[in-house]
Scaffold this motif. Structure first.
Motif, short mmCIF file in Angstrom:
data_model
loop_
_atom_site.label_atom_id
_atom_site.label_comp_id
_atom_site.label_asym_id
_atom_site.label_seq_id
_atom_site.Cartn_x
_atom_site.Cartn_y
_atom_site.Cartn_z
N THR A 1 0.82 -1.21 0.00
CA THR A 1 0.00 0.00 0.00
C THR A 1 0.86 1.26 0.00
OG1 THR A 1 -0.15 0.19 2.42
CG2 THR A 1 -1.77 -1.23 1.30
N ALA A 2 0.25 2.34 -0.50
CA ALA A 2 0.92 3.64 -0.46
C ALA A 2 1.07 4.13 0.98
CB ALA A 2 0.12 4.65 -1.28
N ASP A 3 0.12 3.75 1.84
CA ASP A 3 0.20 4.15 3.25
C ASP A 3 1.44 3.56 3.91
OD1 ASP A 3 -2.09 5.62 3.05
OD2 ASP A 3 -3.19 4.55 4.61
N PHE A 4 1.76 2.31 3.59
CA PHE A 4 2.96 1.68 4.17
C PHE A 4 4.22 2.41 3.71
CE2 PHE A 4 6.48 -1.37 3.73
CZ PHE A 4 6.64 -1.74 5.07
N LYS A 5 4.27 2.72 2.42
CA LYS A 5 5.44 3.43 1.89
C LYS A 5 5.59 4.78 2.58
CE LYS A 5 7.59 5.02 -2.39
NZ LYS A 5 7.48 5.11 -3.87
N GLU A 6 4.47 5.50 2.72
CA GLU A 6 4.51 6.82 3.35
C GLU A 6 4.85 6.71 4.84
OE1 GLU A 6 4.02 10.82 4.64
OE2 GLU A 6 4.72 9.83 2.80
N GLY A 7 4.26 5.75 5.52
CA GLY A 7 4.50 5.60 6.96
C GLY A 7 5.94 5.27 7.28
N THR A 8 6.51 4.34 6.55
CA THR A 8 7.90 3.95 6.82
C THR A 8 8.88 5.03 6.38
OG1 THR A 8 7.89 2.72 4.71
CG2 THR A 8 7.47 1.47 6.72
N THR A 9 8.57 5.70 5.27
CA THR A 9 9.43 6.79 4.80
C THR A 9 9.43 7.94 5.79
OG1 THR A 9 9.02 6.21 2.48
CG2 THR A 9 9.86 8.43 2.92
N ALA A 10 8.24 8.29 6.29
CA ALA A 10 8.13 9.37 7.26
C ALA A 10 8.88 9.04 8.54
CB ALA A 10 6.66 9.65 7.57
N PHE A 11 8.80 7.78 8.96
CA PHE A 11 9.52 7.37 10.16
C PHE A 11 11.03 7.52 9.97
CE2 PHE A 11 11.78 4.11 12.59
CZ PHE A 11 11.33 4.39 13.88
N LEU A 12 11.53 7.05 8.85
CA LEU A 12 12.97 7.13 8.59
C LEU A 12 13.44 8.57 8.40
CD1 LEU A 12 13.30 4.08 6.17
CD2 LEU A 12 14.07 4.21 8.55
N GLU A 13 12.54 9.41 7.89
CA GLU A 13 12.88 10.83 7.68
C GLU A 13 12.57 11.68 8.91
OE1 GLU A 13 10.83 11.99 4.14
OE2 GLU A 13 12.19 10.88 2.81
N LYS A 14 12.06 11.03 9.95
CA LYS A 14 11.73 11.69 11.22
C LYS A 14 10.77 12.86 11.03
CE LYS A 14 16.11 10.32 13.36
NZ LYS A 14 17.34 10.76 14.05
N ARG A 15 9.70 12.57 10.31
CA ARG A 15 8.63 13.55 10.11
C ARG A 15 7.28 12.89 10.30
NH1 ARG A 15 6.18 12.40 5.31
NH2 ARG A 15 7.44 11.28 3.73
N LYS A 16 6.25 13.69 10.40
CA LYS A 16 4.89 13.17 10.56
C LYS A 16 4.39 12.63 9.23
CE LYS A 16 0.26 14.44 12.14
NZ LYS A 16 -0.59 15.54 12.68
N ALA A 17 3.79 11.46 9.26
CA ALA A 17 3.28 10.85 8.04
C ALA A 17 2.02 11.56 7.54
CB ALA A 17 2.97 9.37 8.27
#
Length: 260
Positions: A239-255
């Motif tokens: 899902t796009a949500d998974f991509k966004e959630g994990t990317t936001a976590f690694l980039e230390k920002r809010k998803a």
């Protein structure tokens, strides 16, 4: 559909459905069940609705039960049809919605009212709430899933006693039993539900959808909840949500979940 017995308020991706039959203590009749089904269906299909809260108008009752005058003279077959249609149209329908539903139990939640609250994903109660399944005092049993959902929430023994005595439990005991998640003064009920709903709405709608499906599967005799969880877990990875959630976590920002 033009609503006569309910109204809906929407703000910040949260919809609040209010059952509005105060003279009948918000009792469920066929019209109200149909209106609720329609409202839930429309909100489920609206991508902007992240959470649904359901409550009753006034300070006395969430839903004081079913409208007995509608079925007092039913035959056996009509009784079976009433229960089957009600479960399919509203109670099972709500339980299996992929949009989270919070019951804001203000006052009496009896019979069909408690069954409606139990079909929601969880419940918050006001301090004056009273809950019970008094059907056996009328010569009938709960017909909208009460004999199944109540034991799963509070245990078989407690459910048996509550059903067989046709008694009521207060909010404090309901909290102790796990029937409700929180108990607050009545004027804090909707604000707390909105606060919880806001926290839910910050998370991935897709992940919440699959979490609801997996949890519900564990309570169905014909499904393996663990297998459903494994499949849903894997599906999330696409899902796009998974991509966004994990990317936001690694980039230390809010998803910022797209919901897909």
């Amino acid at each position: 559909m033009e609503y006569e017995n309910i109204y809906i308020e929407e703000e910040n991706n949260i919809a609040t459905i209010t059952i509005n039959r105060p003279k009948k203590l918000n009792a469920l009749n066929k019209r109200t069940i149909l209106e609720l089904h329609t409202a839930f269906k429309e909100l489920e299909e609206d991508a902007n609705t992240k959470v649904i809260i359901i409550t009753g108008s006034g300070e006395k009752a969430f839903v004081a039960g079913a409208d007995i005058s509608e079925f007092a003279h039913f035959s056996e077959d009509q009784g079976r049809q009433l229960a089957a249609e009600g479960q399919e149209r509203l109670f099972d329908f709500v339980e299996n919605l992929t949009t989270p539903v919070i019951a804001a139990v203000n006052g009496f939640a009896l019979g069909g009212g408690l069954e409606l609250a139990m079909s929601c994903h969880f419940r918050v109660a006001s301090e004056n709430a009273k809950m019970g399944l008094p059907e056996v005092s009328l010569g009938v049993i709960p017909g909208y899933g009460g004999t199944q959902r109540l034991p799963s929430l509070i245990g078989k023994g407690r459910a048996m006693e509550l059903i067989m005595t046709a008694g009521m439990t207060d909010a404090a005991k309901a909290l102790d039993w796990g029937l409700v998640n929180h108990v607050v003064p009545q004027d804090e009920l909707i604000p707390l539900c909105l606060k919880i709903a806001s926290r839910i709405s910050n998370n991935s709608p897709i992940a919440i959808k699959y979490a609801i499906k997996a949890v519900n599967a564990g309570f169905k005799y014909d499904e393996n909840g663990y297998a459903v969880e494994i499949d849903a877990f894997g599906t999330c990875f696409g899902t796009a949500d998974f991509k966004e959630g994990t990317t936001a976590f690694l980039e230390k920002r809010k998803a910022n979940f797209p919901g897909s």
